[in-house]
Write a protein that holds these residues in place. Structure first.
Motif, PDB file in Angstrom:
ATOM      1  N   PHE A 107       0.820  -1.193   0.000  1.00  0.00           N
ATOM      2  CA  PHE A 107       0.000   0.000   0.000  1.00  0.00           C
ATOM      3  C   PHE A 107       0.867   1.262   0.000  1.00  0.00           C
ATOM      4  O   PHE A 107       2.040   1.238   0.381  1.00  0.00           O
ATOM      5  CB  PHE A 107      -0.907   0.025   1.226  1.00  0.00           C
ATOM      6  N   ALA A 108       0.261   2.350  -0.447  1.00  0.00           N
ATOM      7  CA  ALA A 108       0.924   3.653  -0.389  1.00  0.00           C
ATOM      8  C   ALA A 108       0.698   4.228   1.000  1.00  0.00           C
ATOM      9  O   ALA A 108      -0.445   4.349   1.447  1.00  0.00           O
ATOM     10  CB  ALA A 108       0.363   4.584  -1.465  1.00  0.00           C
ATOM     11  N   LEU A 109       1.771   4.562   1.687  1.00  0.00           N
ATOM     12  CA  LEU A 109       1.668   5.036   3.061  1.00  0.00           C
ATOM     13  C   LEU A 109       0.804   6.294   3.157  1.00  0.00           C
ATOM     14  O   LEU A 109       0.004   6.448   4.084  1.00  0.00           O
ATOM     15  CB  LEU A 109       3.063   5.304   3.624  1.00  0.00           C
ATOM     16  N   GLY A 110       0.950   7.184   2.180  1.00  0.00           N
ATOM     17  CA  GLY A 110       0.153   8.407   2.198  1.00  0.00           C
ATOM     18  C   GLY A 110      -1.335   8.132   2.136  1.00  0.00           C
ATOM     19  O   GLY A 110      -2.134   8.804   2.806  1.00  0.00           O
ATOM     20  N   GLU A 111      -1.716   7.130   1.363  1.00  0.00           N
ATOM     21  CA  GLU A 111      -3.137   6.776   1.263  1.00  0.00           C
ATOM     22  C   GLU A 111      -3.648   6.219   2.588  1.00  0.00           C
ATOM     23  O   GLU A 111      -4.742   6.577   3.048  1.00  0.00           O
ATOM     24  CB  GLU A 111      -3.349   5.732   0.168  1.00  0.00           C
ATOM     25  N   LEU A 112      -2.859   5.357   3.214  1.00  0.00           N
ATOM     26  CA  LEU A 112      -3.280   4.791   4.493  1.00  0.00           C
ATOM     27  C   LEU A 112      -3.433   5.886   5.549  1.00  0.00           C
ATOM     28  O   LEU A 112      -4.409   5.906   6.307  1.00  0.00           O
ATOM     29  CB  LEU A 112      -2.275   3.751   4.965  1.00  0.00           C
ATOM     30  N   LEU A 113      -2.480   6.818   5.593  1.00  0.00           N
ATOM     31  CA  LEU A 113      -2.562   7.912   6.562  1.00  0.00           C
ATOM     32  C   LEU A 113      -3.806   8.769   6.310  1.00  0.00           C
ATOM     33  O   LEU A 113      -4.463   9.222   7.253  1.00  0.00           O
ATOM     34  CB  LEU A 113      -1.303   8.769   6.493  1.00  0.00           C
ATOM     35  N   ALA A 114      -4.135   8.977   5.036  1.00  0.00           N
ATOM     36  CA  ALA A 114      -5.327   9.764   4.713  1.00  0.00           C
ATOM     37  C   ALA A 114      -6.585   9.049   5.182  1.00  0.00           C
ATOM     38  O   ALA A 114      -7.513   9.677   5.718  1.00  0.00           O
ATOM     39  CB  ALA A 114      -5.387  10.015   3.203  1.00  0.00           C
ATOM     40  N   ARG A 115      -6.635   7.734   5.001  1.00  0.00           N
ATOM     41  CA  ARG A 115      -7.799   6.962   5.450  1.00  0.00           C
ATOM     42  C   ARG A 115      -7.911   6.985   6.972  1.00  0.00           C
ATOM     43  O   ARG A 115      -9.011   7.050   7.517  1.00  0.00           O
ATOM     44  CB  ARG A 115      -7.704   5.528   4.926  1.00  0.00           C
ATOM     45  N   ILE A 116      -6.773   6.927   7.649  1.00  0.00           N
ATOM     46  CA  ILE A 116      -6.787   7.022   9.113  1.00  0.00           C
ATOM     47  C   ILE A 116      -7.379   8.355   9.542  1.00  0.00           C
ATOM     48  O   ILE A 116      -8.229   8.419  10.437  1.00  0.00           O
ATOM     49  CB  ILE A 116      -5.357   6.854   9.670  1.00  0.00           C
ATOM     50  N   ARG A 117      -6.943   9.436   8.914  1.00  0.00           N
ATOM     51  CA  ARG A 117      -7.465  10.761   9.270  1.00  0.00           C
ATOM     52  C   ARG A 117      -8.968  10.844   9.058  1.00  0.00           C
ATOM     53  O   ARG A 117      -9.701  11.425   9.875  1.00  0.00           O
ATOM     54  CB  ARG A 117      -6.746  11.850   8.461  1.00  0.00           C
ATOM     55  N   VAL A 118      -9.445  10.260   7.970  1.00  0.00           N
ATOM     56  CA  VAL A 118     -10.880  10.285   7.679  1.00  0.00           C
ATOM     57  C   VAL A 118     -11.662   9.607   8.792  1.00  0.00           C
ATOM     58  O   VAL A 118     -12.648  10.145   9.301  1.00  0.00           O
ATOM     59  CB  VAL A 118     -11.171   9.602   6.328  1.00  0.00           C
ATOM     60  N   TRP A 119     -11.231   8.407   9.190  1.00  0.00           N
ATOM     61  CA  TRP A 119     -11.997   7.661  10.195  1.00  0.00           C
ATOM     62  C   TRP A 119     -11.877   8.265  11.579  1.00  0.00           C
ATOM     63  O   TRP A 119     -12.836   8.231  12.359  1.00  0.00           O
ATOM     64  CB  TRP A 119     -11.578   6.193  10.184  1.00  0.00           C
TER      65      TRP A 119
END
Length: 238
Positions: A107-119
């Motif tokens: 996975f792309a780390l930036g995408e995972l961090l963005a999803r974490i922020r959303v939730w």
């Protein structure tokens, strides 16, 4: 929910993944806890009550779907699933069983961090109290500590340790509990010396006489207790 104070539990048997996530999550202000097995992950989720869980479906002991199902029996914590499986049906099954989101490895780390922020934004904000114990004030919302109305400069670990202690004022916190809360570490034998060092730092900054503490008390062989009697003692001396 902001990054500061958000607790993330990573359940993944790949040490390299856990190491990568720990470095990056901590760099973004999150407190990360980890587990390498499904059974231990379920236990830590129940004991620690994290703000978000990152769950790998391919665990060595308990199938990831079963871990997800068990956690969902008692918790609504946001769960992001990690999977190497591209099968759409697999992802649908995870979502049906209670996953909130999924990310495919690698996975792309930036995408995972963005999803974490959303939730984390979906979590209702809770008012952080201002706690006062005699001449000590701990403003949890501002991450501010005042002693005799003067700001006390604490390191992040010192502050996190004090925060746990004052939140449970009057209660004995075991070595294991403090290591879990502050470091995410269950190995008491290997890590308890870190705890003693940081307790010592707090006493030097907060106690009238660090050699004879009246604020952070030692419970021999068990742990530490932030004493609520401190306020009464201060008032009596005044």
């Amino acid at each position: 929910m902001t990054a500061h104070g958000a607790r993330i539990l990573v359940i993944d048997d790949e040490k390299s993944i856990r190491r990568l996530l720990k470095v990056n999550l901590q760099a973004h202000g999150y407190a990360m806890f980890e587990s390498e097995s499904g059974a231990d992950g379920i236990l830590k989720a129940s004991e620690m009550r994290p703000d978000l869980i990152i769950l790998d479906l391919g665990l060595p002991d308990v199938e990831g779907h079963q871990v997800l199902k068990q956690i969902r029996e008692w918790s609504h914590v946001p769960i992001i699933v990690l999977t190497v499986r591209e099968d759409v049906e697999e992802k649908i099954a995870a979502l049906d069983q209670g996953a909130d989101d999924f990310v495919t490895k690698p996975f792309a780390l930036g995408e995972l961090l963005a999803r974490i922020r959303v939730w984390l934004r979906h979590i209702p904000k809770q008012e952080e109290p201002v706690l006062t114990f005699g001449d000590l004030t701990v403003d949890l919302a501002q991450r501010l500590v005042l002693h005799h109305q003067q700001q006390v400069k604490l390191t992040p670990i010192e502050y996190d340790l004090l925060k746990v202690l004052v939140r449970h004022a009057g209660r004995v916190m075991t070595h294991r509990q403090l290591l879990q809360e502050v470091w995410g570490n269950y190995n008491v034998d290997e890590s308890s010396h870190y705890l003693r060092i940081y307790i010592g730092h707090l006493r030097k900054k907060l106690e009238r006489d660090p050699a004879r503490p009246s604020l952070i008390l030692t419970e021999p062989g068990v742990g530490y207790r932030f004493t609520v009697a401190y306020e009464e003692e201060t008032n009596a001396k005044d």
